[in-house]
Write an enzyme that holds these catalytic residues in place. Structure first.
Site, PDB file in Angstrom:
ATOM      1  N   GLU A 169      18.466  52.553  62.831  1.00  0.00           N
ATOM      2  CA  GLU A 169      17.354  52.070  61.993  1.00  0.00           C
ATOM      3  C   GLU A 169      16.615  50.877  62.572  1.00  0.00           C
ATOM      4  OE1 GLU A 169      18.595  51.408  57.950  1.00  0.00           O
ATOM      5  OE2 GLU A 169      18.568  53.549  57.523  1.00  0.00           O
ATOM      6  N   GLU A 207      22.704  59.697  57.677  1.00  0.00           N
ATOM      7  CA  GLU A 207      23.017  59.075  56.386  1.00  0.00           C
ATOM      8  C   GLU A 207      22.206  59.763  55.296  1.00  0.00           C
ATOM      9  OE1 GLU A 207      22.510  54.809  56.226  1.00  0.00           O
ATOM     10  OE2 GLU A 207      23.319  54.562  58.249  1.00  0.00           O
TER      11      GLU A 207
HETATM   12  C1  BGP Z   1      20.820  52.154  55.698  1.00  0.00           C
HETATM   13  C2  BGP Z   1      21.811  51.503  56.619  1.00  0.00           C
HETATM   14  C3  BGP Z   1      23.215  51.495  56.143  1.00  0.00           C
HETATM   15  C4  BGP Z   1      23.401  51.424  54.645  1.00  0.00           C
HETATM   16  C5  BGP Z   1      22.398  52.261  53.878  1.00  0.00           C
HETATM   17  C6  BGP Z   1      22.341  51.988  52.393  1.00  0.00           C
HETATM   18  O1  BGP Z   1      19.636  51.424  55.739  1.00  0.00           O
HETATM   19  O2  BGP Z   1      21.799  52.132  57.891  1.00  0.00           O
HETATM   20  O3  BGP Z   1      23.881  50.493  56.849  1.00  0.00           O
HETATM   21  O4  BGP Z   1      23.616  50.179  54.192  1.00  0.00           O
HETATM   22  O5  BGP Z   1      21.092  52.141  54.359  1.00  0.00           O
HETATM   23  O6  BGP Z   1      21.618  50.812  52.167  1.00  0.00           O
HETATM   24  P1  BGP Z   1      22.102  49.681  51.180  1.00  0.00           P
HETATM   25  O7  BGP Z   1      23.481  49.348  51.612  1.00  0.00           O
HETATM   26  O8  BGP Z   1      21.160  48.559  51.375  1.00  0.00           O
HETATM   27  O9  BGP Z   1      22.027  50.275  49.838  1.00  0.00           O
END
Ligand code: BGP
Length: 471
Positions: free
Chosen positions: A166, A365
């Site tokens: 990301e 993800e």
């Molecule tokens: C993405 C990241 C992850 C994870 C996920 C959920 O942006 O790659 O590391 O954290 O999002 O986001 P959050 O934890 O802010 O809800």
């Protein structure tokens, strides 16, 4: 409808990242990362990375649970500061290397394919302090050396690699730039971005040279938008939003150069980064084998008047005068954190990426973050998660079966509850509940949620049994 459509070797997986899951930040010779510092300073009410889900000590137990779940892949990141605690040392840290060998041994024992991200937000803090982090080209060399060490050490066992997680979101969400002047601040941000592009491209070229059998690509935050209306200006606004905050990244990687719309946008604002003479060649030489992406939500975008207030960094409310701004989508329901749930948008995303790049796709993800707890019967009844994942998997199935899109792997976020990147430990995504709260770690007991047993059936049936309620 999903009968027989997922290839036999489809990698059903789940995801985590090192600083969010491992803990043990003072052990094994590990150095301090910017992610450790940010997680500590973010909010006094939130858990930080120091214990997290304690995977560092419980990886055997956790990988046994992965095996029970039936995972075919586990997408995780190597903590840069376990391998190079400071980032610029001459020799790597043997204890850190040994830890990931143990993790890979354990995954191998259970026949779980590792999908490894080299860098997931955790730049060594020392590189930030000594050189200004990604502001400096020195950091590119340190990253490439770190990648070289990982390819040398783990290359025999890891076929799937990701360069940077990301980057497009990291530059605005996880990198505070202390510079009051907006033009100068954004200029720095885009120089940082440029250096990360060079680092990623060099790692890809290096991987191709060292590990010809391996596959490597970037993984980006895919945050697409719809036009808020069919007004032509809104359609252009939505394209601008997608180009300037999403596709610019994959365009640079896949086509090996900055696209004209991006050069013009940066130049118009005085944000164009400095290029060294060799940069064009470096970008052109580091083309990915596949595209990894993280998908959670979509936006609606409308044209934004020139005199509207600007917000170039917000996650939910970007406002770019003269181009676009995000507005609510009345057709979608949002999570309690305001993320619009959009399974159909997931299918559209797969189509868009495939049509634009003709490269295989990997979902690194996808998931829903909620506050949740253990019910009186000792279980976690996360039917909302089952519903979210089922609908997304169903749309992915249509993209494969009806649109003919090659999808390699689907990795739900997350395997186990971890520290959220922005909202502490209470925002949970896992198939496995970790019994702790923000500041009280209790015993960190593992409790498989209802979604665990549901996903187990999905994997066992190779995506044919998605449970009740499937259209
Ligand atoms: C993405 C990241 C992850 C994870 C996920 C959920 O942006 O790659 O590391 O954290 O999002 O986001 P959050 O934890 O802010 O809800």
């Amino acid at each position: 409808m999903t009968k027989g459509i997922f290839p036999e070797n489809f990698l059903w997986g789940a995801s985590t990242s090192a600083f969010q899951v491992e803990g043990g930040i003072h052990e094994g010779g590990k150095g301090v990362s910017v992610a450790d510092v940010l997680s500590r300073t973010h909010s006094a009410d939130y858990a930080d990375s120091s214990v997290a889900a304690d995977f560092y000590h419980r990886y055997r137990e956790d990988i046994a649970l992965m095996a029970e779940l039936g995972l075919r892949s586990y997408r995780f990141s190597i903590n840069w500061t376990r391998i190079y605690p400071l980032g610029d040392e001459a020799e790597p840290n043997a204890e850190g290397i040994a830890f990931y060998h143990r993790v890979l041994d354990e995954l191998g024992r259970h026949d779980i394919e590792p999908i490894v991200t080299l860098y997931h937000f955790d730049l060594p803090q020392h590189l930030e302090d000594a050189y200004g982090g990604w502001r400096s080209r020195k950091t590119i060399d340190c990253y490439v050396r770190y990648a070289h060490t990982c390819f040398t050490e783990f290359g025999a066992r890891v076929r799937w690699w990701q360069t940077i997680n990301e980057q497009n979101l990291m530059i605005r969400k996880h990198m505070p730039i202390d510079e009051p002047d907006l033009t100068r601040r954004e200029r720095v941000r885009h120089q940082i971005d440029h250096h990360m592009f060079l680092a990623g491209a060099r790692a890809i070229a290096l991987c191709h040279e060292m590990l010809p059998e391996a596959k490597i690509g970037p993984t980006f935050a895919y945050l697409p938008s719809y036009p808020a209306t069919c007004r032509p200006e809104d359609v252009i606004a939505s394209q601008d939003a997608d180009n300037l905050y999403n596709y610019y990244l994959t365009d640079i990687h896949v086509f090996g150069e900055y696209p004209s719309y991006y050069v013009n946008w940066l130049t118009e604002h005085g944000w164009m980064p400095d290029f060294e003479p060799e940069d064009a060649e470096i970008l052109a030489a580091g083309r990915p084998d596949y595209i990894g992406f993280n998908y959670y939500l979509t936006y609606a975008a409308e044209w934004c008047p020139e005199d509207a207030p600007a917000d170039y960094l917000s996650i939910l409310h970007l406002s770019v005068p003269g181009r676009f701004r995000y507005v609510d989508n009345p057709y979608l329901v949002a999570t309690e954190y305001g993320w619009a749930i959009d399974p159909v948008g997931f299918r559209r995303s797969l189509r868009e990426l495939w049509q634009r790049y003709r490269l295989p796709l990997m979902i690194t993800e996808n998931g829903i973050g909620v506050r949740e707890g253990i019910a009186e019967d000792g279980r976690v009844h996360d039917d909302y998660r089952i519903d979210y994942l089922r609908k997304h998997i169903c749309e992915m199935g249509k993209a494969i079966a009806m649109d003919g899109i090659p999808v390699i792997s689907y990795n739900a976020w997350t395997f186990i509850d971890v520290v959220s990147s922005s909202d502490g430990f209470s925002k949970r995504y896992g198939f496995v509940f970790v019994d702790r709260d923000e500041l009280d770690e209790r015993k960190l007991a593992r409790v498989p949620k209802d979604s665990f047993f549901w996903y187990q059936r999905v994997i066992e049936s190779n995506g044919q049994d998605l449970g009740e309620g499937l259209e």
